[in-house]
Design a protein around this motif. Structure first.
Motif, PDB file in Angstrom:
ATOM      1  N   ASP A  41       0.826  -1.205   0.000  1.00 19.36           N
ATOM      2  CA  ASP A  41       0.000   0.000   0.000  1.00 19.36           C
ATOM      3  C   ASP A  41       0.864   1.260   0.000  1.00 19.36           C
ATOM      4  OD1 ASP A  41      -2.767  -1.187   2.101  1.00 19.36           O
ATOM      5  OD2 ASP A  41      -2.273  -1.524  -0.018  1.00 19.36           O
ATOM      6  N   SER A  42       0.191   2.392  -0.104  1.00 17.87           N
ATOM      7  CA  SER A  42       0.864   3.690  -0.084  1.00 17.87           C
ATOM      8  C   SER A  42       0.303   4.557   1.035  1.00 17.87           C
ATOM      9  CB  SER A  42       0.664   4.419  -1.418  1.00 17.87           C
ATOM     10  OG  SER A  42       1.232   3.707  -2.495  1.00 17.87           O
ATOM     11  N   LEU A  43       1.125   5.472   1.486  1.00 14.35           N
ATOM     12  CA  LEU A  43       0.734   6.488   2.458  1.00 14.35           C
ATOM     13  C   LEU A  43       1.450   7.773   2.107  1.00 14.35           C
ATOM     14  CD1 LEU A  43       0.848   4.909   6.054  1.00 14.35           C
ATOM     15  CD2 LEU A  43      -1.170   5.824   4.882  1.00 14.35           C
TER      16      LEU A  43
ATOM     17  N   SER B 283      17.552   2.315   1.201  1.00 17.95           N
ATOM     18  CA  SER B 283      16.495   1.323   1.392  1.00 17.95           C
ATOM     19  C   SER B 283      15.118   1.805   0.957  1.00 17.95           C
ATOM     20  CB  SER B 283      16.445   0.890   2.857  1.00 17.95           C
ATOM     21  OG  SER B 283      16.125   1.995   3.688  1.00 17.95           O
ATOM     22  N   VAL B 284      14.953   3.122   0.756  1.00 15.41           N
ATOM     23  CA  VAL B 284      13.633   3.635   0.382  1.00 15.41           C
ATOM     24  C   VAL B 284      13.652   4.483  -0.878  1.00 15.41           C
ATOM     25  CG1 VAL B 284      13.013   3.693   2.826  1.00 15.41           C
ATOM     26  CG2 VAL B 284      13.727   5.805   1.694  1.00 15.41           C
ATOM     27  N   LYS B 285      14.812   4.762  -1.439  1.00 10.38           N
ATOM     28  CA  LYS B 285      14.918   5.774  -2.484  1.00 10.38           C
ATOM     29  C   LYS B 285      14.105   5.453  -3.726  1.00 10.38           C
ATOM     30  CE  LYS B 285      19.188   4.066  -4.654  1.00 10.38           C
ATOM     31  NZ  LYS B 285      18.601   3.882  -5.991  1.00 10.38           N
ATOM     32  N   ASP B 286      13.813   4.200  -3.974  1.00 15.92           N
ATOM     33  CA  ASP B 286      12.993   3.845  -5.140  1.00 15.92           C
ATOM     34  C   ASP B 286      11.514   3.764  -4.805  1.00 15.92           C
ATOM     35  OD1 ASP B 286      15.581   1.555  -6.202  1.00 15.92           O
ATOM     36  OD2 ASP B 286      15.254   3.650  -6.778  1.00 15.92           O
ATOM     37  N   ARG B 287      11.169   4.007  -3.541  1.00 16.76           N
ATOM     38  CA  ARG B 287       9.767   3.867  -3.116  1.00 16.76           C
ATOM     39  C   ARG B 287       9.213   5.124  -2.447  1.00 16.76           C
ATOM     40  NH1 ARG B 287       9.022   0.475   0.921  1.00 16.76           N
ATOM     41  NH2 ARG B 287      11.179   0.534   1.680  1.00 16.76           N
ATOM     42  N   PHE B 288      10.071   5.903  -1.823  1.00 16.95           N
ATOM     43  CA  PHE B 288       9.632   7.093  -1.096  1.00 16.95           C
ATOM     44  C   PHE B 288      10.077   8.358  -1.839  1.00 16.95           C
ATOM     45  CE2 PHE B 288       9.690   5.161   3.484  1.00 16.95           C
ATOM     46  CZ  PHE B 288       8.882   4.122   3.044  1.00 16.95           C
ATOM     47  N   THR B 289       9.227   9.387  -1.779  1.00 22.98           N
ATOM     48  CA  THR B 289       9.554  10.665  -2.405  1.00 22.98           C
ATOM     49  C   THR B 289       9.258  11.798  -1.439  1.00 22.98           C
ATOM     50  OG1 THR B 289       8.944   9.791  -4.590  1.00 22.98           O
ATOM     51  CG2 THR B 289       9.107  12.187  -4.356  1.00 22.98           C
TER      52      THR B 289
ATOM     53  N   VAL C 206       3.550   4.689  11.644  1.00 19.55           N
ATOM     54  CA  VAL C 206       3.234   3.959  10.415  1.00 19.55           C
ATOM     55  C   VAL C 206       3.427   2.475  10.702  1.00 19.55           C
ATOM     56  CG1 VAL C 206       3.930   3.483   8.039  1.00 19.55           C
ATOM     57  CG2 VAL C 206       3.869   5.841   8.888  1.00 19.55           C
ATOM     58  N   THR C 207       2.387   1.710  10.478  1.00 18.93           N
ATOM     59  CA  THR C 207       2.444   0.272  10.695  1.00 18.93           C
ATOM     60  C   THR C 207       2.057  -0.442   9.405  1.00 18.93           C
ATOM     61  OG1 THR C 207       1.849   0.535  13.019  1.00 18.93           O
ATOM     62  CG2 THR C 207       1.605  -1.663  12.068  1.00 18.93           C
ATOM     63  N   VAL C 208       2.945  -1.312   8.951  1.00 18.91           N
ATOM     64  CA  VAL C 208       2.705  -2.046   7.705  1.00 18.91           C
ATOM     65  C   VAL C 208       2.611  -3.527   8.045  1.00 18.91           C
ATOM     66  CG1 VAL C 208       3.509  -2.500   5.370  1.00 18.91           C
ATOM     67  CG2 VAL C 208       4.065  -0.316   6.483  1.00 18.91           C
ATOM     68  N   SER C 209       1.455  -4.098   7.764  1.00 18.93           N
ATOM     69  CA  SER C 209       1.257  -5.520   8.059  1.00 18.93           C
ATOM     70  C   SER C 209       1.530  -6.357   6.815  1.00 18.93           C
ATOM     71  CB  SER C 209      -0.166  -5.762   8.546  1.00 18.93           C
ATOM     72  OG  SER C 209      -1.097  -5.386   7.552  1.00 18.93           O
ATOM     73  N   SER C 210       1.969  -7.571   7.047  1.00 16.13           N
ATOM     74  CA  SER C 210       2.311  -8.456   5.917  1.00 16.13           C
ATOM     75  C   SER C 210       1.119  -9.241   5.424  1.00 16.13           C
ATOM     76  CB  SER C 210       3.431  -9.406   6.330  1.00 16.13           C
ATOM     77  OG  SER C 210       3.022 -10.156   7.454  1.00 16.13           O
TER      78      SER C 210
ATOM     79  N   MET D 233       5.014   7.604   0.350  1.00 20.65           N
ATOM     80  CA  MET D 233       5.579   6.278   0.563  1.00 20.65           C
ATOM     81  C   MET D 233       4.772   5.257  -0.231  1.00 20.65           C
ATOM     82  SD  MET D 233       6.381   6.492   4.655  1.00 20.65           S
ATOM     83  CE  MET D 233       4.657   6.407   5.098  1.00 20.65           C
ATOM     84  N   ASP D 234       5.398   4.643  -1.187  1.00 26.41           N
ATOM     85  CA  ASP D 234       4.751   3.633  -2.030  1.00 26.41           C
ATOM     86  C   ASP D 234       5.374   2.264  -1.784  1.00 26.41           C
ATOM     87  OD1 ASP D 234       4.794   6.109  -4.633  1.00 26.41           O
ATOM     88  OD2 ASP D 234       3.133   5.593  -3.301  1.00 26.41           O
ATOM     89  N   SER D 235       4.657   1.240  -2.175  1.00 23.90           N
ATOM     90  CA  SER D 235       5.145  -0.143  -2.047  1.00 23.90           C
ATOM     91  C   SER D 235       5.676  -0.404  -0.640  1.00 23.90           C
ATOM     92  CB  SER D 235       6.239  -0.415  -3.091  1.00 23.90           C
ATOM     93  OG  SER D 235       5.760  -0.195  -4.398  1.00 23.90           O
ATOM     94  N   LEU D 236       4.887  -0.055   0.332  1.00 24.67           N
ATOM     95  CA  LEU D 236       5.335  -0.189   1.719  1.00 24.67           C
ATOM     96  C   LEU D 236       5.588  -1.648   2.091  1.00 24.67           C
ATOM     97  CD1 LEU D 236       3.043   2.524   3.262  1.00 24.67           C
ATOM     98  CD2 LEU D 236       5.527   2.415   3.546  1.00 24.67           C
ATOM     99  N   LYS D 237       6.571  -1.813   2.955  1.00 23.83           N
ATOM    100  CA  LYS D 237       6.974  -3.132   3.434  1.00 23.83           C
ATOM    101  C   LYS D 237       6.850  -3.171   4.957  1.00 23.83           C
ATOM    102  CE  LYS D 237      10.497  -3.393  -0.215  1.00 23.83           C
ATOM    103  NZ  LYS D 237      11.950  -3.588  -0.490  1.00 23.83           N
TER     104      LYS D 237
END
Length: 124
Positions: free
Chosen positions: A16-18, A63-69, A120-124, A83-87
């Motif tokens: 998901d994204s936030l 670790s985030v440069k390709d997913r966060f802007t 921010v909580t990201v569930s699997s 924040m995209d493609s959250l892990k």
């Protein structure tokens, strides 16, 4: 003094994204450099991304440069972290920080002003 208030955190699923927002109480030289840091439970607070006043110089940690802007809207005194493609490993409290000067830094000491953080909580 500069007051920073973060918002936009929440609980999401992996992939998901936030978008986090950070509203600054003022727009002076004290907010020339804006940054995002995060702190996971039991870990040190770590650098995520930073941006200069004009927005034409910015970077994020590997670790985030390709997913966060990171971006900013100076007319609104707001800095964003898309924040995209959250892990699950992105789970942390995210802090906004501000400092003066034109150079960008990853170290916390370069940012005298800090917000209270948003979870921010990201569930699997």
């Amino acid at each position: 003094q500069v007051q920073l208030v973060e918002s936009g955190g929440g609980v999401v699923q992996a992939g998901d994204s936030l978008r986090l927002s950070c509203a600054a109480s003022t727009d002076t030289f004290r907010t020339d450099r804006m940054g995002w840091f995060r702190q996971a439970p039991g870990k040190e607070r770590e650098f995520v991304a930073t941006i200069n006043r004009n927005g034409d110089n910015k970077y994020a940690t590997r670790s985030v440069k390709d997913r966060f802007t990171i971006s900013r809207d100076n007319a609104k005194n707001v800095v964003y972290l898309q924040m995209d493609s959250l892990k699950p490993e992105d789970t942390a409290v995210y802090y906004c920080a501000a400092g003066s000067g034109t150079l960008l830094y990853e170290i916390r000491a370069a940012y005298p002003y800090w917000g209270q953080g948003t979870q921010v909580t990201v569930s699997s």
